[in-house]
Design a protein around this motif. Structure first.
Motif, PDB file in Angstrom:
ATOM      1  N   THR A  24       0.837  -1.207   0.000  1.00 10.67           N
ATOM      2  CA  THR A  24       0.000   0.000   0.000  1.00 10.67           C
ATOM      3  C   THR A  24       0.869   1.253   0.000  1.00 10.67           C
ATOM      4  O   THR A  24       0.922   1.981  -0.995  1.00 10.67           O
ATOM      5  CB  THR A  24      -0.925   0.009   1.235  1.00 10.67           C
ATOM      6  OG1 THR A  24      -0.133  -0.070   2.426  1.00 10.67           O
ATOM      7  CG2 THR A  24      -1.909  -1.146   1.193  1.00 10.67           C
ATOM      8  N   ARG A  47       3.165  12.550  15.645  1.00 11.76           N
ATOM      9  CA  ARG A  47       1.788  12.058  15.592  1.00 11.76           C
ATOM     10  C   ARG A  47       1.136  12.138  16.961  1.00 11.76           C
ATOM     11  O   ARG A  47       1.743  11.762  17.958  1.00 11.76           O
ATOM     12  CB  ARG A  47       1.837  10.603  15.124  1.00 11.76           C
ATOM     13  CG  ARG A  47       0.498   9.899  15.002  1.00 11.76           C
ATOM     14  CD  ARG A  47       0.776   8.486  14.496  1.00 11.76           C
ATOM     15  NE  ARG A  47      -0.366   7.628  14.448  1.00 11.76           N
ATOM     16  CZ  ARG A  47      -0.882   7.153  13.314  1.00 11.76           C
ATOM     17  NH1 ARG A  47      -0.364   7.482  12.158  1.00 11.76           N
ATOM     18  NH2 ARG A  47      -1.904   6.339  13.342  1.00 11.76           N
ATOM     19  N   ASP A  51      -3.998   8.692  18.117  1.00 12.28           N
ATOM     20  CA  ASP A  51      -4.184   8.068  16.796  1.00 12.28           C
ATOM     21  C   ASP A  51      -3.531   6.681  16.814  1.00 12.28           C
ATOM     22  O   ASP A  51      -2.312   6.573  16.799  1.00 12.28           O
ATOM     23  CB  ASP A  51      -3.520   8.973  15.738  1.00 12.28           C
ATOM     24  CG  ASP A  51      -3.971   8.651  14.331  1.00 12.28           C
ATOM     25  OD1 ASP A  51      -4.778   7.714  14.150  1.00 12.28           O
ATOM     26  OD2 ASP A  51      -3.516   9.341  13.410  1.00 12.28           O
ATOM     27  N   HIS A  56       1.354  -5.071  12.231  1.00 20.35           N
ATOM     28  CA  HIS A  56       1.616  -5.918  11.072  1.00 20.35           C
ATOM     29  C   HIS A  56       2.164  -7.262  11.533  1.00 20.35           C
ATOM     30  O   HIS A  56       3.040  -7.312  12.405  1.00 20.35           O
ATOM     31  CB  HIS A  56       2.611  -5.240  10.129  1.00 20.35           C
ATOM     32  CG  HIS A  56       2.098  -3.941   9.566  1.00 20.35           C
ATOM     33  ND1 HIS A  56       1.904  -2.824  10.346  1.00 20.35           N
ATOM     34  CD2 HIS A  56       1.714  -3.598   8.308  1.00 20.35           C
ATOM     35  CE1 HIS A  56       1.418  -1.841   9.589  1.00 20.35           C
ATOM     36  NE2 HIS A  56       1.293  -2.283   8.345  1.00 20.35           N
ATOM     37  N   SER A 169      -4.331   0.689   3.414  1.00 21.03           N
ATOM     38  CA  SER A 169      -5.259  -0.435   3.540  1.00 21.03           C
ATOM     39  C   SER A 169      -6.664   0.044   3.901  1.00 21.03           C
ATOM     40  O   SER A 169      -6.844   1.108   4.504  1.00 21.03           O
ATOM     41  CB  SER A 169      -4.755  -1.396   4.624  1.00 21.03           C
ATOM     42  OG  SER A 169      -4.703  -0.738   5.874  1.00 21.03           O
ATOM     43  N   ARG A 182     -12.141   3.246   7.120  1.00 17.90           N
ATOM     44  CA  ARG A 182     -11.327   4.007   6.164  1.00 17.90           C
ATOM     45  C   ARG A 182     -11.331   3.247   4.849  1.00 17.90           C
ATOM     46  O   ARG A 182     -10.844   2.122   4.799  1.00 17.90           O
ATOM     47  CB  ARG A 182      -9.889   4.140   6.666  1.00 17.90           C
ATOM     48  CG  ARG A 182      -8.977   4.847   5.657  1.00 17.90           C
ATOM     49  CD  ARG A 182      -7.540   4.998   6.162  1.00 17.90           C
ATOM     50  NE  ARG A 182      -6.812   3.734   6.116  1.00 17.90           N
ATOM     51  CZ  ARG A 182      -5.546   3.583   6.527  1.00 17.90           C
ATOM     52  NH1 ARG A 182      -4.888   4.614   7.039  1.00 17.90           N
ATOM     53  NH2 ARG A 182      -4.947   2.418   6.449  1.00 17.90           N
ATOM     54  N   GLU A 214     -12.897   6.453  17.340  1.00 16.67           N
ATOM     55  CA  GLU A 214     -13.149   5.340  16.424  1.00 16.67           C
ATOM     56  C   GLU A 214     -12.093   5.208  15.340  1.00 16.67           C
ATOM     57  O   GLU A 214     -11.517   4.150  15.164  1.00 16.67           O
ATOM     58  CB  GLU A 214     -14.542   5.501  15.804  1.00 16.67           C
ATOM     59  CG  GLU A 214     -14.970   4.353  14.910  1.00 16.67           C
ATOM     60  CD  GLU A 214     -15.435   3.131  15.704  1.00 16.67           C
ATOM     61  OE1 GLU A 214     -14.573   2.353  16.114  1.00 16.67           O
ATOM     62  OE2 GLU A 214     -16.655   2.957  15.896  1.00 16.67           O
TER      63      GLU A 214
END
Ligand code: TXA
Ligand code: MG
Length: 312
Positions: A24, A47, A51, A56, A169, A182, A214
């Motif tokens: 991606t 960041r 969030d 992975h 993704s 998303r 969310e």
């Protein structure tokens, strides 16, 4: 490329950051089970801590060590992994709070890239990895993009070539009813076909109401180019403004996403073209939206956010 792998494994084991190629976008990876290593990700990206990060793993069995599967999750994992699908599932206790921003759920996926899978298998640890861009900037789809923006923060950049899919993704909460948090590289149509039931797309209101709990990546300003970007529909005439560059879907612009009208090609090149246009000396970008189907949902979502309009 292959010599870099042992260095990357060592870096991960030492709690350092590795730039990870996926199908991606490039990720900024650290040992997901080491809170100090994960903290380096937040610092490097600038960041906000609210969030959460995607974890992975090399295969579904490893996924179920960090997340609790459900029948829908197992079905989608079998059909879609490795691939551009992140499943949001109840977390297990081994996952640090920092990874999930304190949420009771964790996002998990198996990336479809040989170097990513080789690193995951060799280091034997799940890897937390957001897109490898400073917070609020366009996601990287080549190793050079990462070096330009985050080079100093990363111990090893694994160069896996340009990303094949080009948009992040799809983030799906499969239960109690399937909900796309998303839109991304795996289409809603494919998810519906695989599950045999409707898959809802979190609406703008729903997303806004749920922020930051969310799906915090859905902040309206998340994908911001350095110069203003505005949108035009396929049937609208191009606004005539001096200093503007036009990004068309098929034809008629200063740059086009896909002259063949192929949404996969458009997605694969989207972030690189946005980077090029923002550095072109133009004062603004006018981008044409693409058909709202298949990968078009993800492309239009990223364009709307680049325009500061938020989702849908
Ligand atoms: O394709 C991708 O997903 C890339 C590559 C590197 O794998 N990663 C990526 O990560 O896009 P990032 O951090 O840029 O976006 C992760 C987003 C979060 O902003 C949030 O919207 C969602 O995934 N997410 C992660 N964990 C979640 C959770 N527990 N609940 C809801 N949403 C979550
Ligand atoms: Mg991102």
């Amino acid at each position: 490329m292959t010599e870099a792998l042992p260095a990357a494994v060592a870096a991960i084991r030492n709690g350092l950051l590795v730039a990870l190629p996926t199908e991606t976008v490039y990720g900024l990876a650290a040992d997901a089970l080491d809170p100090q290593a994960v903290l380096r990700i937040f610092t490097a990206k600038g960041r906000p801590r609210f969030d959460p990060l995607i974890v992975h793993v090399p295969d579904a069995a490893a996924a179920w060590q960090v997340a609790v599967p459900s029948p829908r999750a197992e079905r989608l994992a079998a059909a879609c992994w490795p691939g551009p699908l992140t499943l949001v599932l109840p977390r297990r206790a081994c996952v640090p709070d920092l990874v999930t921003s304190g949420l009771p759920t964790v996002g998990v996926r198996v990336p479809d890239h040989p170097l990513a899978l080789a690193l995951l298998r060799s280091c034997g640890r799940p890897l937390a990895a957001p897109s490898a861009n400073p917070f609020g900037r366009v996601s990287p789809t080549t190793a050079d993009h990462v070096r330009e923006q985050l080079g100093a923060a990363v111990a090893v950049v694994l160069d896996g070539g340009p990303c094949r899919v080009g948009v992040e993704s799809t983030v799906l909460r499969p239960d109690p009813v399937p909900l796309i948090l998303r839109p991304g590289g795996l289409t809603r149509e494919r998810l519906e076909a695989l599950l045999g039931e409707p898959v809802a797309l979190a609406g703008a209101g729903e997303r806004a109401d749920s922020l930051p709990r969310e799906a915090p990546g859905l902040l309206a300003s998340h994908y911001a180019p350095k110069i203003p970007l505005s949108l035009k529909g396929p049937a609208d005439p191009w606004p005539q403004r001096p200093g503007a560059v036009r990004l068309a879907f098929r034809a008629g612009g200063d740059a086009v996403l896909s002259s063949a009208g192929d949404l996969a090609e458009a997605a694969a090149g989207l972030f690189a073209v946005l980077r090029r246009l923002e550095g072109s000396g133009a004062q603004e970008i006018i981008a044409e939206t693409v058909p709202e189907q298949g990968l078009g949902l993800a492309i239009n979502d990223r364009l709307r956010r680049a325009a500061g309009l938020g989702a849908t």
